[in-house]
Design an enzyme around this catalytic site. Structure first.
Site, PDB file in Angstrom:
ATOM      1  N   ASP A  93      -6.134   5.060  -1.266  1.00 45.56           N
ATOM      2  CA  ASP A  93      -5.428   4.481  -0.112  1.00 45.56           C
ATOM      3  C   ASP A  93      -4.560   5.510   0.605  1.00 45.56           C
ATOM      4  O   ASP A  93      -3.550   5.149   1.232  1.00 45.56           O
ATOM      5  CB  ASP A  93      -4.568   3.293  -0.548  1.00 45.56           C
ATOM      6  CG  ASP A  93      -5.328   1.978  -0.553  1.00 45.56           C
ATOM      7  OD1 ASP A  93      -6.306   1.864   0.206  1.00 45.56           O
ATOM      8  OD2 ASP A  93      -4.971   1.076  -1.335  1.00 45.56           O
ATOM      9  N   HIS A  96       1.341   1.477  -5.774  1.00 49.33           N
ATOM     10  CA  HIS A  96      -0.014   0.912  -5.845  1.00 49.33           C
ATOM     11  C   HIS A  96      -1.014   1.984  -6.287  1.00 49.33           C
ATOM     12  O   HIS A  96      -1.898   1.723  -7.109  1.00 49.33           O
ATOM     13  CB  HIS A  96      -0.421   0.346  -4.482  1.00 49.33           C
ATOM     14  CG  HIS A  96      -1.840  -0.128  -4.409  1.00 49.33           C
ATOM     15  ND1 HIS A  96      -2.340  -1.158  -5.187  1.00 49.33           N
ATOM     16  CD2 HIS A  96      -2.880   0.304  -3.643  1.00 49.33           C
ATOM     17  CE1 HIS A  96      -3.627  -1.340  -4.913  1.00 49.33           C
ATOM     18  NE2 HIS A  96      -3.977  -0.458  -3.978  1.00 49.33           N
ATOM     19  N   ASP A 127      -8.323  -2.141  -8.208  1.00 54.49           N
ATOM     20  CA  ASP A 127      -7.690  -2.322  -6.904  1.00 54.49           C
ATOM     21  C   ASP A 127      -7.188  -3.746  -6.703  1.00 54.49           C
ATOM     22  O   ASP A 127      -6.170  -3.967  -6.040  1.00 54.49           O
ATOM     23  CB  ASP A 127      -8.685  -1.944  -5.805  1.00 54.49           C
ATOM     24  CG  ASP A 127      -8.036  -1.725  -4.454  1.00 54.49           C
ATOM     25  OD1 ASP A 127      -6.849  -1.380  -4.412  1.00 54.49           O
ATOM     26  OD2 ASP A 127      -8.731  -1.880  -3.432  1.00 54.49           O
ATOM     27  N   HIS A 136       0.847  -1.200   0.000  1.00 58.15           N
ATOM     28  CA  HIS A 136       0.000   0.000   0.000  1.00 58.15           C
ATOM     29  C   HIS A 136       0.882   1.250   0.000  1.00 58.15           C
ATOM     30  O   HIS A 136       1.054   1.913   1.016  1.00 58.15           O
ATOM     31  CB  HIS A 136      -0.949  -0.016   1.200  1.00 58.15           C
ATOM     32  CG  HIS A 136      -2.032  -1.034   1.081  1.00 58.15           C
ATOM     33  ND1 HIS A 136      -2.011  -2.237   1.754  1.00 58.15           N
ATOM     34  CD2 HIS A 136      -3.177  -1.033   0.338  1.00 58.15           C
ATOM     35  CE1 HIS A 136      -3.097  -2.935   1.442  1.00 58.15           C
ATOM     36  NE2 HIS A 136      -3.819  -2.227   0.594  1.00 58.15           N
TER      37      HIS A 136
END
Length: 411
Positions: free
Chosen positions: A200, A163, A314, A159
């Site tokens: 995120d 990403h 995702d 994360h």
């Protein structure tokens, strides 16, 4: 590794499947066409309702042949909550830019680029869809916004800013190469790309369950519901306001924009995966019954499509070509095992698929692909045949991880 298929039907899905079988009975049309029409209307009404779309935890637990790691994974990602959404409807066309054709490729590898290069490519994708013109902001302000977003991503193995870029670039591929953009408005597309980049923000490297079990301040703030997703949305909205992205939008545009962002990012909560899959199956059923031939331009269909695209992007790593997919799987495996160790250290409930003493990256990847990924991407192909190459990559990756898992077992 021995693979067992698992029955994952919500109560609502069982009902709608039974209704579909009744409606498909040719004798019903001959004997009672009025009843058939009423049943079709009922099915359509059910499909537009977002409640009861998830499989129950008991149903998962009762699968006798399910391996314990898969059962742990499925329990983590089962929940029955799903948000309702509304947006308005209009269309816009966009200019083309040949300089970013390479960013329309499925399976793009971001790891060979510096942060500065990633920021530049992100700006190119946003400018491809004329974001500065639509929001009436300068190119410099857009660049400063992306740089600030970069600062809110941490150096976790998964994360992280790579990403965030990967999800945004994958959304870009869905919009362009796979043609999803033609079903959305200009404002939809800008909201979706920004949501991909920010979905995120400030991720701590632990999942929602960990935050809830440790009574983290974020879990307290958001009452244990989609904790991280709400946090990401709040930070994103604050940044958009700080950089005056919303200043020149009309009230109804701003309201629609916010609704799109909230619903799309909330849909990345993995506990809402199964309800989303069930809704996707309902769309496929409607299509087969000729109730609709494609995603329409209604506000509900457009919002649903945005949720699908962001969620698909995702979890898309599992459906990318092997070399890049393997890298992502190893990264999420490392991050998950760190959480497992922290759970043991804190003495809180442990998650089997995050316990490195009980599982491996190969087993986790295989379970996720079989029980989470393949049903989702298979339904995506049913509704959008142009995405079949994604499913092909996923199925090839399943075979490869299965071989690796078998070799681990024989050692």
């Amino acid at each position: 590794m021995l693979i067992h298929k698992v029955i994952m039907e919500s109560p609502l899905e069982s009902i709608t499947n039974s209704l579909s079988e009744l409606i498909s009975d040719q004798s019903l049309n001959a004997t009672n066409p009025t009843l058939k029409k009423e049943l079709e209307n009922i099915l359509i009404q059910i499909s537009s309702n977002n409640d009861l779309y998830g499989p129950s935890a008991n149903q998962i637990s009762n699968q006798v042949d399910l391996n314990p790691i898969a059962r742990s994974l499925l329990k983590t990602y089962s929940n029955n909550d799903l948000m309702v959404h509304k947006t308005s409807n209009h269309c816009t066309l966009f200019n083309l830019n040949k300089e970013i054709e390479h960013l329309k490729v499925w399976g793009y590898d971001p790891f060979n680029h510096s942060d500065e290069q990633l920021i530049s490519m992100l700006q190119s994708m946003f400018m491809y869809y004329q974001m500065p013109e639509k929001l009436k902001i300068s190119d410099i302000k857009l660049n400063q916004f992306i740089i600030h977003v970069r600062q809110l991503y941490h150096s976790h193995s998964y994360h992280n800013f790579y990403h965030a870029f990967d999800v945004t670039q994958t959304i870009f591929t869905y919009l362009t190469t796979f043609g999803f953009g033609k079903h959305l408005t200009h404002l939809d597309i800008i909201a979706l790309l920004l949501s991909g980049l920010c979905h995120d923000l400030n991720h701590p490297g632990y999942n929602n369950a960990f935050l809830v079990n440790t009574f983290d301040p974020l879990a307290i703030q958001y009452n244990d519901k989609s904790v991280l997703e709400n946090h990401h949305i709040q930070l994103m909205w604050t940044l958009l306001d700080q950089f005056q992205f919303l200043k020149n939008l009309k009230w109804d545009e701003k309201k629609e924009f916010r609704t799109s962002i909230i619903n799309s990012i909330i849909a990345t909560d993995m506990s809402l995966h199964f309800p989303l899959v069930t809704k996707l199956k309902q769309k496929v059923t409607e299509q087969k019954m000729n109730q609709f031939k494609y995603i329409n331009s209604t506000s509900q269909d457009r919002q649903f499509l945005m949720e699908l695209i962001l969620h698909a992007a995702d979890i898309s790593n599992i459906a990318k070509p092997w070399d890049i997919s393997k890298l992502w799987c190893e990264r999420i495996g490392h991050e998950s095992f760190l959480q497992g160790k922290k759970e043991v250290e804190l003495g809180i409930p442990t998650t089997d698929w995050m316990d490195e003493s009980k599982t491996t990256v190969a087993k986790n990847s295989l379970n996720f692909m079989i029980y989470i990924g393949e049903p989702f991407f298979s339904q995506m192909v049913e509704l959008f045949p142009q995405t079949k190459s994604c499913l092909d990559h996923l199925q090839e990756n399943i075979r490869t991880w299965n071989n690796i898992s078998n070799l681990e077992t024989t050692k």
